[in-house]
Design an enzyme around this catalytic site. Structure first.
Site, mmCIF file in Angstrom:
data_model
loop_
_atom_site.group_PDB
_atom_site.id
_atom_site.type_symbol
_atom_site.label_atom_id
_atom_site.label_comp_id
_atom_site.label_asym_id
_atom_site.label_seq_id
_atom_site.Cartn_x
_atom_site.Cartn_y
_atom_site.Cartn_z
ATOM 1 N N SER A 56 0.799 -1.209 -0.020
ATOM 2 C CA SER A 56 -0.063 0.164 0.038
ATOM 3 C C SER A 56 0.965 1.177 -0.081
ATOM 4 C CB SER A 56 -0.915 0.018 1.067
ATOM 5 O OG SER A 56 -0.062 -0.093 2.479
ATOM 6 N N HIS A 274 -0.947 6.623 5.940
ATOM 7 C CA HIS A 274 -0.390 6.092 4.837
ATOM 8 C C HIS A 274 0.392 7.589 4.052
ATOM 9 C CE1 HIS A 274 -1.733 2.064 5.323
ATOM 10 N NE2 HIS A 274 -1.291 1.788 4.288
#
Length: 314
Positions: A56, A274
């Protein structure tokens, strides 16, 4: 045609460049030498065949617009592979990065949340591949998930010793992955991408639940993980991109300078903890410098030539 085979004729051009992966023991001997002289950047070439592998932190879940090839990978059109493909003006570009991927998903199929499966990421490689980026390892042994739980301030005390031991094991996984890449794409130049600073190494903020003292242990595990990625890359014969070094001061507590999203799920911005689009541009910049020896003409969004993009249909 591989990058190396093109170099002789291009020296006058402007200089710039669900089965599991078998894990070798961390003490295994390194290969005779690197894939190339890693101290010398590649020159500008035309016709680069680029393949991006990763999890990711490479795919970019929820950054701007998601690609649908497949939807379950949550792969952004503005992740660092897309920026790099744009700035290098590659001839072909295959991005098989997928959120949640581990190194096992390089050689085995990955089951997505919608029940579908993707092909092994290494299937995207061929003997014609010139450039490979590999950004993964944090999902092995559940390391990243554990680190996020450790910072929320509500979980049971973290088993830092176990996490560091697991992080050290990732070196063997990465070494094996790099060697597998070299076997399939022997002329490719391979770059293993490290993880940026996610949490502060000094102090804390409202976006983080743990105290500054507790975050020190979390940061130590993250550092051990990046060190394992570097060791695995070097042992396998790849270059290592040290994002931990360049991301200092851009962690989740850095406010307007943060390259990483906080704990909120923000569609169009990023998944919790993230990278945001500025973090993706930062990774692409470091890769471009490593590949070419030059700075890129940075763009706000990634716009690789549509004719050069080869999508992954899983």
């Amino acid at each position: 045609m591989s990058t190396r085979r093109r170099l002789a004729g291009l020296l006058g051009v402007l200089a710039l460049a669900a089965s599991t992966t078998s894990a070798c023991s961390d003490g295994a001997a390194a290969p005779d030498g690197p894939l190339r002289d890693l101290t010398k950047p590649l020159p500008v070439t035309t016709g680069i065949d680029y393949v991006a592998l990763g999890d990711s932190f490479s795919a970019g879940p929820l950054i701007t617009t998601m690609r649908n090839d497949p939807t379950g990978c949550y792969r952004s059109r503005d992740n660092y592979p897309a920026f790099l493909a744009d700035w290098l003006d590659v001839e072909s570009y295959t991005d098989v990065t997928c959120s949640g991927a581990t190194t096992a998903d390089l050689t085995g199929t990955m089951r997505l949340l919608d029940g579908t499966r993707t092909a092994p990421q290494l299937d995207a490689l061929s003997a014609d591949t010139d450039l490979v980026t590999l950004g993964m390892g944090g999902n092995d042994f559940g390391i990243y998930e554990s680190l996020i739980r450790c910072q929320d301030g509500a979980s049971a005390p973290c088993d830092v010793g176990r996490l560091e031991a697991d992080a050290r094991k990732v070196a063997g996984h990465v070494r094996t992955a790099v060697r597998d890449i070299a076997r399939i794409a022997p002329d490719a130049d391979v770059y293993v991408v490290g993880y940026p600073d996610i949490l502060p190494t000094d102090g804390t903020c409202s976006a983080v639940g743990a105290s500054g003292a507790d975050l020190g242990s979390v940061a130590a595990v993250a550092g051990t993980l990046n060190d394992a990625l570097r060791r695995g890359a070097e042992a396998g014969g790849a270059s290592y991109i040290d994002m931990e070094a360049v991301s200092e001061g851009h962690d989740v507590c850095a406010k307007g300078k943060a390259w990483v999203n906080g704990p909120r799920l923000r569609p169009g911005v990023a998944a919790p903890f993230h990278p945001k689009i500025n973090g993706m541009r930062a990774v692409a910049t470091e890769l471009f410098r490593a590949v070419t020896g030059d700075d890129p003409d940075v763009t706000e969004y990634a716009e690789p030539d549509p004719d050069a993009t080869v999508t992954n249909q899983g």
